[in-house]
Design a protein around this motif. Sequence first.
Motif, PDB file in Angstrom:
ATOM      1  N   VAL A  38       1.073  -1.200  -0.493  1.00  0.00           N
ATOM      2  CA  VAL A  38       0.063   0.161   0.102  1.00  0.00           C
ATOM      3  C   VAL A  38       1.023   0.942  -0.136  1.00  0.00           C
ATOM      4  N   VAL A  39       0.630   2.275  -1.194  1.00  0.00           N
ATOM      5  CA  VAL A  39       1.825   3.667  -1.031  1.00  0.00           C
ATOM      6  C   VAL A  39       0.255   4.344  -0.363  1.00  0.00           C
ATOM      7  N   GLY A  40       1.250   4.898   1.045  1.00  0.00           N
ATOM      8  CA  GLY A  40       0.443   6.356   0.710  1.00  0.00           C
ATOM      9  C   GLY A  40       0.711   7.842   0.135  1.00  0.00           C
ATOM     10  N   ILE A  41      -0.358   8.677  -0.300  1.00  0.00           N
ATOM     11  CA  ILE A  41       0.159   9.768  -0.962  1.00  0.00           C
ATOM     12  C   ILE A  41       0.239  10.555  -0.022  1.00  0.00           C
ATOM     13  N   GLY A  42       1.334  11.337   0.961  1.00  0.00           N
ATOM     14  CA  GLY A  42       1.141  12.800   1.439  1.00  0.00           C
ATOM     15  C   GLY A  42       0.803  13.473   0.716  1.00  0.00           C
ATOM     16  N   ARG A  43      -0.014  14.386   1.169  1.00  0.00           N
ATOM     17  CA  ARG A  43       0.180  14.426   2.830  1.00  0.00           C
ATOM     18  C   ARG A  43      -1.393  12.952   3.247  1.00  0.00           C
ATOM     19  N   GLY A  44      -2.042  14.082   2.726  1.00  0.00           N
ATOM     20  CA  GLY A  44      -3.776  13.178   2.847  1.00  0.00           C
ATOM     21  C   GLY A  44      -3.996  11.556   3.008  1.00  0.00           C
ATOM     22  N   VAL A  47      -2.595   8.916   6.760  1.00  0.00           N
ATOM     23  CA  VAL A  47      -3.737   7.685   7.893  1.00  0.00           C
ATOM     24  C   VAL A  47      -4.308   6.958   6.843  1.00  0.00           C
ATOM     25  N   PRO A  48      -5.045   7.037   6.065  1.00  0.00           N
ATOM     26  CA  PRO A  48      -5.605   6.002   5.589  1.00  0.00           C
ATOM     27  C   PRO A  48      -4.913   5.319   4.341  1.00  0.00           C
ATOM     28  N   ALA A  49      -3.415   4.664   4.900  1.00  0.00           N
ATOM     29  CA  ALA A  49      -2.774   4.102   3.962  1.00  0.00           C
ATOM     30  C   ALA A  49      -2.827   2.793   5.264  1.00  0.00           C
ATOM     31  N   VAL A  50      -2.062   3.423   6.389  1.00  0.00           N
ATOM     32  CA  VAL A  50      -1.694   2.582   7.558  1.00  0.00           C
ATOM     33  C   VAL A  50      -2.825   1.997   7.714  1.00  0.00           C
ATOM     34  N   PHE A  51      -4.069   3.051   8.005  1.00  0.00           N
ATOM     35  CA  PHE A  51      -5.535   1.657   8.202  1.00  0.00           C
ATOM     36  C   PHE A  51      -5.224   0.331   7.529  1.00  0.00           C
ATOM     37  N   LEU A  52      -5.513   1.408   5.791  1.00  0.00           N
ATOM     38  CA  LEU A  52      -5.799   0.273   4.883  1.00  0.00           C
ATOM     39  C   LEU A  52      -4.909  -1.284   5.367  1.00  0.00           C
ATOM     40  N   SER A  53      -3.213  -1.223   4.749  1.00  0.00           N
ATOM     41  CA  SER A  53      -2.335  -1.337   5.298  1.00  0.00           C
ATOM     42  C   SER A  53      -2.007  -2.672   6.448  1.00  0.00           C
ATOM     43  N   ALA A  55      -5.017  -3.237   7.674  1.00  0.00           N
ATOM     44  CA  ALA A  55      -6.354  -4.072   7.157  1.00  0.00           C
ATOM     45  C   ALA A  55      -6.193  -4.983   6.097  1.00  0.00           C
ATOM     46  N   LEU A  56      -5.460  -5.119   5.328  1.00  0.00           N
ATOM     47  CA  LEU A  56      -4.844  -6.138   4.015  1.00  0.00           C
ATOM     48  C   LEU A  56      -4.255  -6.767   4.170  1.00  0.00           C
ATOM     49  N   ASN A  57      -3.237  -6.628   5.413  1.00  0.00           N
ATOM     50  CA  ASN A  57      -2.200  -6.619   6.139  1.00  0.00           C
ATOM     51  C   ASN A  57      -1.201  -6.914   5.823  1.00  0.00           C
ATOM     52  N   VAL A  58      -0.809  -6.082   4.622  1.00  0.00           N
ATOM     53  CA  VAL A  58       0.225  -5.452   3.776  1.00  0.00           C
ATOM     54  C   VAL A  58       1.055  -4.602   3.904  1.00  0.00           C
ATOM     55  N   HIS A  59       2.539  -4.133   3.472  1.00  0.00           N
ATOM     56  CA  HIS A  59       3.525  -3.078   4.206  1.00  0.00           C
ATOM     57  C   HIS A  59       3.202  -1.918   3.108  1.00  0.00           C
ATOM     58  N   MET A  60       3.425  -0.707   4.231  1.00  0.00           N
ATOM     59  CA  MET A  60       2.745   0.417   3.301  1.00  0.00           C
ATOM     60  C   MET A  60       4.478   1.431   2.603  1.00  0.00           C
ATOM     61  N   LEU A  61       4.062   2.128   2.219  1.00  0.00           N
ATOM     62  CA  LEU A  61       5.522   2.679   1.562  1.00  0.00           C
ATOM     63  C   LEU A  61       4.605   3.705   1.643  1.00  0.00           C
ATOM     64  N   SER A  62       5.207   4.845   1.580  1.00  0.00           N
ATOM     65  CA  SER A  62       4.990   6.057   1.340  1.00  0.00           C
ATOM     66  C   SER A  62       5.433   7.324   0.354  1.00  0.00           C
ATOM     67  N   ILE A  63       4.789   8.581  -0.139  1.00  0.00           N
ATOM     68  CA  ILE A  63       5.186   8.770  -1.059  1.00  0.00           C
ATOM     69  C   ILE A  63       4.760  10.510  -0.746  1.00  0.00           C
TER      70      ILE A  63
END
Length: 176
Positions: A38-44, A47-53, A55-63
Amino acid sequence: MSPAASPELFYIAHDDFVADTLAVAQAVTRGAWMPDFVVGIGRGGLVPAVFLSHALNVHMLSIDHSSKVPGFAEELLSKVAAKSADGVRLLFVDDINDSGGTIADIRRLLADSGCDSTQVRFAVLLDNVRSQVRVDYHAKTIDRADDKRWFVFPWEAVGMSETIVEEAMSVPERLA
């Protein structure tokens, strides 16, 4: 809305945010495609990406796209584009697809870096049906022709009201 009028701030409750995140997770798991990251698009979208990662049990990256620091987001997007070219599936997450500008920018930057678009999907909590781009997953839709509220997500609610109003007023076309 007249230029002097204040926007209608609509505060999204934490429980509604969690329910929307779970709705997106369920939509993802109903399909045959499952992300590797899951890749969170900063800034908004962070947080949804953390929760979604979770919920899906997959790692998260951020941009960090919103900072507008020259070269910063582009370098990170180049790295994730290379992952997609290696067959890694990426689910990009943002809070809202309003005008579509952010998602269009991300897609363009990914394409410029050799991304395999078949390995990429986009998810948002709120999807404006009038956006210039489409997403693969969303929890709710809005229609900016009728809905002029400025959505304040739980992580934004700790900000000063003046700052939130100033941000909303910076894009009057979404409120008019």
